[in-house]
Design a protein around this motif. Structure first.
Motif, PDB file in Angstrom:
ATOM      1  N   VAL A 299       0.861  -1.176   0.000  1.00 38.67           N
ATOM      2  CA  VAL A 299       0.000   0.000   0.000  1.00 38.67           C
ATOM      3  C   VAL A 299       0.896   1.224   0.000  1.00 38.67           C
ATOM      4  N   ALA A 300       0.707   2.078  -0.979  1.00 40.53           N
ATOM      5  CA  ALA A 300       1.536   3.275  -1.060  1.00 40.53           C
ATOM      6  C   ALA A 300       1.304   4.164   0.157  1.00 40.53           C
ATOM      7  N   GLY A 301       2.380   4.789   0.634  1.00 34.98           N
ATOM      8  CA  GLY A 301       2.242   5.698   1.762  1.00 34.98           C
ATOM      9  C   GLY A 301       1.349   6.874   1.417  1.00 34.98           C
ATOM     10  N   ALA A 302       0.627   7.353   2.416  1.00 33.55           N
ATOM     11  CA  ALA A 302      -0.308   8.443   2.171  1.00 33.55           C
ATOM     12  C   ALA A 302       0.411   9.754   1.889  1.00 33.55           C
ATOM     13  N   GLY A 303       1.633   9.915   2.381  1.00 34.83           N
ATOM     14  CA  GLY A 303       2.366  11.150   2.162  1.00 34.83           C
ATOM     15  C   GLY A 303       2.082  12.161   3.255  1.00 34.83           C
ATOM     16  N   ASP A 304       3.107  12.945   3.584  1.00 34.97           N
ATOM     17  CA  ASP A 304       2.970  13.900   4.686  1.00 34.97           C
ATOM     18  C   ASP A 304       1.916  14.958   4.395  1.00 34.97           C
ATOM     19  N   ALA A 305       1.825  15.400   3.145  1.00 32.86           N
ATOM     20  CA  ALA A 305       0.858  16.454   2.816  1.00 32.86           C
ATOM     21  C   ALA A 305      -0.574  15.970   3.041  1.00 32.86           C
ATOM     22  N   VAL A 306      -0.835  14.737   2.645  1.00 38.70           N
ATOM     23  CA  VAL A 306      -2.180  14.171   2.843  1.00 38.70           C
ATOM     24  C   VAL A 306      -2.484  14.040   4.330  1.00 38.70           C
ATOM     25  N   ARG A 307      -1.519  13.536   5.088  1.00 35.95           N
ATOM     26  CA  ARG A 307      -1.735  13.382   6.531  1.00 35.95           C
ATOM     27  C   ARG A 307      -1.928  14.746   7.199  1.00 35.95           C
ATOM     28  N   GLN A 308      -1.196  15.736   6.768  1.00 30.77           N
ATOM     29  CA  GLN A 308      -1.349  17.071   7.367  1.00 30.77           C
ATOM     30  C   GLN A 308      -2.720  17.653   7.069  1.00 30.77           C
ATOM     31  N   ARG A 309      -3.215  17.486   5.835  1.00 30.78           N
ATOM     32  CA  ARG A 309      -4.551  17.980   5.498  1.00 30.78           C
ATOM     33  C   ARG A 309      -5.605  17.304   6.352  1.00 30.78           C
TER      34      ARG A 309
END
Length: 444
Positions: A299-309
C-alpha cells in the motif's frame, strides 16, 4: 476465517452471568481494560473451558492522521498472545488529533469519531491498517462505527469505503449491524445498500447492540435492548452470507441474566430466519456476490501532505466538539451539538467509573459540574488524568468567592493528594503573590 459461533461481550459487571450462560461459544473483551499479567479469573476459567476470547481495541485511532502508536500496537499484540486469540479487532475511527511537533495541541475525544469517506482519508487508513497488520501476531479485523453526523464533501458511500479498504489491505471486516441502523437514522443511509456493496465473505464476525432514539437522532448506547430494526438487518445479512460469528454487545445498564439470554436467543432466531430466506431460492437482494478481497500487496504511503490535510481537518472538528472552538464550515451545527453533549456525557460516565469516589464526594453536583467543566476543557490524557484534572478544577472553584464546593473541599483535597501528590496550587492572585513573596525572602 475460523467459525466463532454465538458470543457475548465480556464485561466485569456480568462476568458471572456470562460464565453461566448456556451456548456461548466465545467472548470479546475490551483490550485496554485487560492487564496481561493479571487477567480476571472469569476470563481464565472461560479459556480453560475452551471458550475463545477476542481482544477488542478502542484506542488505536486507525483513522487518525498520525501513524499508529507503536506502544498501543505492542499492548494489543501482547493481549492477543496472552489470550491465545485467533484475531484482534479495532475500529475505523479517529480518537485524537494534533500533538505532532509544530502542530496543534493534542486533543482526545474519549470516544470513536467517524473519518471522512474521502480518498485522502482512505489512503491514510489503508497505510495505518498495514502498519497495524505488520505489528500484530494474528489477523486484524476493523469495525464500522456509528455516527451522529456526516462530514461534508464525502466521495464514497460506506459500502464503497469498506470494500476499497478490504480490497487494498486484505483486512477482515467486523460489521456492526446496529451501527448500520444508526447511520440509517442519522445519515439517511440504506443498510441494505451498504450490505450490497460489501465484500461479505471478508466478514470476520458481526456485532449486535441496542440503542435509543431521541429527537430524531439514534444513540448507539449499548445500554438498551436490541431493537427489531437491528435484528432485521442481521436477518438480511444472514440471507446473503453465513457470518463466522455473531456477538451481543452490552456495556451499561445490565439486565438480569434471563434477559441477556433472551437477547442472545433473538439473535439466533434472526440468523435462522436469514439462513432460511437465503436457502429459499429467491433472488439474492445483494445481487452477484463480490469476491473476497485479497489485498493488493504494498500500500503506497499516504504522504505527509495528505496526513497534514487530514490532521488539520480532524483537529478543527475535534476542537469544536471538546474545546468550544467554532464549528468548521460545512458541518451540521445541531448534530455537532448533539455529538459534543454525548462526548461530555460519556466522559462524565467513564470518569465516574475510574474514580467512583468523585460522585460520592460531590453527590448530585458531580454530573452538572463535570459537564460544565468538559465544555471548554478537553481531555488531553486518559480518563484517570481527566479525573485528577477535574478534581483540581473543583478544588479551585471551591476556593473561589462562590464557594459552591466548600463543604466537600477537605475530603476532595485528601482524595486528590493521595492520587496526585501535593495539593494543587491556587490560581487566585493573592496566593500567587504570596508564593512570589516567599521565593524573594528565601533568596535573601
Amino acid at each position: 476465517m475460523m467459525r466463532l459461533g454465538t458470543g457475548i461481550g465480556w464485561r466485569p459487571e456480568i462476568a458471572d452471568v456470562v460464565e453461566r450462560m448456556p451456548g456461548i461459544d466465545w467472548v470479546e473483551a475490551v483490550s485496554e481494560n485487560l492487564c496481561p499479567g493479571r487477567l480476571p479469573d472469569s476470563l481464565l476459567r472461560l479459556r480453560r473451558r475452551g471458550v475463545t476470547v477476542v481482544p477488542h481495541g478502542v484506542s488505536l485511532g486507525l483513522g487518525g492522521a498520525e501513524r499508529p502508536d507503536a506502544g498501543r500496537l505492542a499492548a494489543l499484540a501482547e493481549r492477543a498472545g496472552v489470550l491465545g486469540a485467533p484475531l484482534v479487532t479495532e475500529h475505523i475511527a479517529f480518537v485524537r488529533a494534533g500533538g505532532a511537533p509544530g502542530a496543534s495541541p493534542l486533543l482526545e475525544a474519549g470516544h470513536l469519531l467517524p473519518v471522512p469517506r474521502t480518498r485522502d482519508a482512505l489512503d491514510v487508513l489503508c497505510e495505518n491498517v498495514r502498519i497495524a497488520q505488520d505489528a500484530l501476531p494474528v489477523p486484524l479485523a476493523v469495525e464500522n462505527i456509528a455516527a451522529l453526523f456526516s462530514w461534508p464533501d464525502e466521495e464514497l458511500t460506506e459500502g464503497q469505503f469498506l470494500y476499497e479498504l478490504a480490497d487494498r489491505t486484505g483486512v477482515r471486516l467486523l460489521i456492526d449491524v446496529a451501527n448500520l441502523h444508526t447511520n440509517h437514522v442519522n445519515r439517511g443511509e440504506d443498510p441494505a445498500e451498504a450490505l450490497g456493496e460489501l465484500p461479505l465473505e471478508a466478514i470476520a464476525y458481526v456485532h449486535v447492540a441496542g440503542g435509543f432514539e431521541r429527537d430524531g437522532v439514534w444513540h448507539d448506547s449499548h445500554a438498551h435492548p436490541v431493537p427489531r430494526p437491528v435484528l432485521d438487518i442481521l436477518t438480511d445479512l444472514a440471507s446473503r452470507v453465513a457470518p463466522p460469528g455473531v456477538l451481543l454487545e452490552r456495556d451499561e445498564n445490565f439486565p438480569e441474566g434471563e434477559e441477556l439470554a433472551g437477547e442472545v436467543a433473538s439473535i439466533r432466531a434472526a440468523l435462522a430466519e436469514g439462513r432460511a430466506r437465503g436457502a429459499s431460492g429467491g433472488p439474492d437482494p445483494a445481487g452477484p456476490r463480490r469476491a473476497v478481497p485479497r489485498g493488493s500487496g504494498a500500500v503506497a504511503g499516504a504522504g505527509d501532505a495528505v496526513r497534514q490535510r487530514l490532521g488539520r481537518a480532524q483537529h478543527a472538528l475535534l476542537a469544536s466538539l471538546v474545546a468550544g472552538a467554532p464549528v468548521p464550515e460545512g458541518f451540521d451545527r445541531a448534530r455537532l451539538g448533539v455529538q459534543a453533549r454525548a462526548l461530555a456525557g460519556k466522559r462524565a460516565d467513564v470518569v465516574a467509573k475510574v474514580a467512583p469516589e468523585l460522585p460520592v464526594i460531590l453527590g448530585p453536583r458531580y454530573r452538572p459540574a463535570f459537564l460544565a467543566y468538559a465544555r471548554t476543557r478537553p481531555m488531553t490524557g486518559g480518563y484517570r488524568r481527566d479525573a485528577l484534572d477535574f478534581a483540581e478544577h473543583v478544588l479551585r472553584a471551591g476556593a473561589g468567592p462562590e464557594g459552591i464546593f466548600r463543604d466537600v473541599r477537605r475530603e476532595l483535597r485528601e482524595w486528590w493528594r493521595e492520587r496526585s501528590g501535593p495539593v494543587p496550587r491556587s490560581a487566585r492572585p493573592g496566593a500567587r503573590l504570596a508564593r512570589a513573596t516567599r521565593r524573594v525572602l528565601l533568596r535573601r
